[in-house]
Motif scaffolding. Structure first.
Motif, PDB file in Angstrom:
ATOM      1  N   GLU A 106       0.748  -1.234   0.014  1.00  0.00           N
ATOM      2  CA  GLU A 106      -0.088  -0.140   0.107  1.00  0.00           C
ATOM      3  C   GLU A 106       0.873   1.231   0.083  1.00  0.00           C
ATOM      4  N   GLU A 107       1.775   1.126   0.760  1.00  0.00           N
ATOM      5  CA  GLU A 107       2.752   2.453   0.728  1.00  0.00           C
ATOM      6  C   GLU A 107       3.526   2.635  -0.810  1.00  0.00           C
ATOM      7  N   GLU A 108       3.853   1.434  -1.173  1.00  0.00           N
ATOM      8  CA  GLU A 108       4.536   1.585  -2.471  1.00  0.00           C
ATOM      9  C   GLU A 108       3.808   2.096  -3.548  1.00  0.00           C
ATOM     10  N   VAL A 109       2.397   1.544  -3.403  1.00  0.00           N
ATOM     11  CA  VAL A 109       1.240   2.183  -4.466  1.00  0.00           C
ATOM     12  C   VAL A 109       1.197   3.636  -4.214  1.00  0.00           C
ATOM     13  N   ALA A 110       1.044   4.127  -2.846  1.00  0.00           N
ATOM     14  CA  ALA A 110       0.730   5.558  -2.726  1.00  0.00           C
ATOM     15  C   ALA A 110       2.055   6.348  -3.063  1.00  0.00           C
ATOM     16  N   ARG A 111       3.139   5.772  -2.940  1.00  0.00           N
ATOM     17  CA  ARG A 111       4.357   6.570  -3.591  1.00  0.00           C
ATOM     18  C   ARG A 111       4.446   6.845  -4.885  1.00  0.00           C
ATOM     19  N   ILE A 112       4.119   5.674  -5.570  1.00  0.00           N
ATOM     20  CA  ILE A 112       3.780   5.630  -7.162  1.00  0.00           C
ATOM     21  C   ILE A 112       2.915   6.605  -7.702  1.00  0.00           C
ATOM     22  N   TYR A 113       1.724   6.607  -7.016  1.00  0.00           N
ATOM     23  CA  TYR A 113       0.677   7.299  -7.597  1.00  0.00           C
ATOM     24  C   TYR A 113       0.568   8.965  -6.532  1.00  0.00           C
ATOM     25  N   ASP A 114       1.643   9.278  -6.288  1.00  0.00           N
ATOM     26  CA  ASP A 114       1.572  10.708  -5.612  1.00  0.00           C
ATOM     27  C   ASP A 114       1.271  11.439  -6.656  1.00  0.00           C
ATOM     28  N   VAL A 115       0.265  12.288  -6.205  1.00  0.00           N
ATOM     29  CA  VAL A 115      -0.676  13.141  -7.279  1.00  0.00           C
ATOM     30  C   VAL A 115       0.151  14.205  -7.562  1.00  0.00           C
ATOM     31  N   ALA A 129       3.529  14.806  -7.590  1.00  0.00           N
ATOM     32  CA  ALA A 129       4.798  14.524  -8.590  1.00  0.00           C
ATOM     33  C   ALA A 129       4.217  14.073  -9.929  1.00  0.00           C
ATOM     34  N   ARG A 130       3.312  13.537  -9.968  1.00  0.00           N
ATOM     35  CA  ARG A 130       2.626  12.929 -11.303  1.00  0.00           C
ATOM     36  C   ARG A 130       1.963  14.278 -11.724  1.00  0.00           C
ATOM     37  N   ARG A 131       1.504  15.117 -11.433  1.00  0.00           N
ATOM     38  CA  ARG A 131       0.834  16.294 -12.024  1.00  0.00           C
ATOM     39  C   ARG A 131       1.969  17.102 -12.578  1.00  0.00           C
ATOM     40  N   LEU A 132       3.013  17.342 -11.645  1.00  0.00           N
ATOM     41  CA  LEU A 132       4.284  18.209 -12.343  1.00  0.00           C
ATOM     42  C   LEU A 132       4.911  17.444 -13.261  1.00  0.00           C
ATOM     43  N   ALA A 133       4.977  16.374 -13.481  1.00  0.00           N
ATOM     44  CA  ALA A 133       5.557  15.579 -14.404  1.00  0.00           C
ATOM     45  C   ALA A 133       4.769  15.698 -15.674  1.00  0.00           C
ATOM     46  N   LEU A 134       3.522  15.697 -15.610  1.00  0.00           N
ATOM     47  CA  LEU A 134       2.689  15.811 -16.752  1.00  0.00           C
ATOM     48  C   LEU A 134       2.870  17.100 -17.381  1.00  0.00           C
ATOM     49  N   ARG A 135       2.741  18.187 -16.307  1.00  0.00           N
ATOM     50  CA  ARG A 135       2.749  19.405 -16.835  1.00  0.00           C
ATOM     51  C   ARG A 135       4.047  19.902 -17.552  1.00  0.00           C
ATOM     52  N   GLU A 136       5.059  19.364 -17.009  1.00  0.00           N
ATOM     53  CA  GLU A 136       6.440  19.566 -17.551  1.00  0.00           C
ATOM     54  C   GLU A 136       6.384  19.037 -18.947  1.00  0.00           C
ATOM     55  N   SER A 137       5.865  17.772 -19.365  1.00  0.00           N
ATOM     56  CA  SER A 137       5.866  17.292 -20.541  1.00  0.00           C
ATOM     57  C   SER A 137       5.033  18.061 -21.726  1.00  0.00           C
TER      58      SER A 137
END
Length: 268
Positions: A62-71, A73-81
């Motif tokens: 559960e902790e690994e999944v929460a880390r991977i789907y950190d909202v 971090a993923r928003r920032l990565a999408l925005r930069e792309s």
């Protein structure tokens, strides 16, 4: 496959006015879209434990999944792309469209339908409701067929799903899982056949778009299709596809790596 920024909108081109890119991201409700995809992905990822390493994940998984789907971090990565992919595009026509009443109506319907489809029962009901749409709502069916063609949604989602599978298999293999198998063998086992995947994606796509766009007027949907045909609309679609493909590939690799570690422990 399921066709996902704290503080990031604080960048300003001039005092009191957001830059066109920031305005476009806000108008397209990208915050909410990434949140929805993270919620859906989290639920699917948690189910991996049962099928791949039953009873061995628990709180650590559960902790690994929460880390991977950190909202954030993923928003920032999408925005930069997306910012990089749209760096040479005139954003003014896109901002004008999506900030308009018509554009906001379209985006709200897309986001509402996308959230509803988190529930598998809703997806199944929508698929059944629109199974005969070609006969019962031919004009809407034709418009959505045109929209998917113009934006190449089916092919690009098939290719994106394949890349995600490859990334997951690669991550799991590198983490020590599936000893004795090659990545190619893993992908072939996970993929299930092009025709099956295409049918599944097409069914999902039409059910989703029918659900989202059925309240729109013909004029609204025609205007959206016209935007997609424009140079700026084509660039936007390419940026969305490219940015989300990179996002999902990264997530899939991270999931594969994490799941692979749990599986490798089980195989010892």
């Amino acid at each position: 496959m399921r066709i996902l920024f704290a503080g990031i909108f604080a960048l300003w081109a001039v005092a009191g006015q957001a830059a066109p890119f920031d305005r476009l991201m806000t108008a397209m409700q990208m915050d909410e879209i990434v949140l929805i995809l993270a919620e859906e992905g989290t639920a699917s990822a948690l189910e991996l434990e049962e099928s791949m390493f039953p009873g061995r994940g628990g709180a650590a998984w559960e902790e690994e999944v929460a880390r991977i789907y950190d909202v954030d971090a993923r928003r920032l990565a999408l925005r930069e792309s997306m910012a990089e992919l749209l760096s040479e595009t005139d954003l003014d026509p896109l901002v004008a469209f999506f900030e308009s009443d018509r554009g906001q109506r379209i985006m709200t319907l897309e986001v509402t339908a996308r959230r509803a489809f988190i529930d598998p029962a809703m997806e199944e009901a929508a698929t059944e409701n629109f199974a005969d749409a070609e006969d019962t709502r031919p004009r809407l069916y034709d418009q959505i067929s045109e929209f998917t063609e113009v934006n190449d949604l089916i092919t690009q989602n098939i290719e994106g799903a394949f890349r995600s599978n490859v990334a997951f298999a690669l991550g799991a293999h590198e983490a020590g899982a599936f000893a004795g198998m090659t990545v190619d063998q893993l992908v072939a086992q996970m993929w299930g056949g092009d025709e099956m995947v295409e049918a599944e994606i097409r069914s999902w796509m039409f059910a989703y778009l029918m659900t989202a766009y059925s309240p729109l007027s013909e004029a609204d949907l025609d205007a959206y299709i016209a935007l997609s045909r424009s140079e700026e609309g084509d660039a936007l679609n390419a940026a969305i596809m490219g940015a989300f493909d990179a996002l999902f590939t990264d997530i899939s690799y991270d999931l594969g790596t994490s799941a692979g570690r749990f599986m490798a422990q089980q195989e010892l």
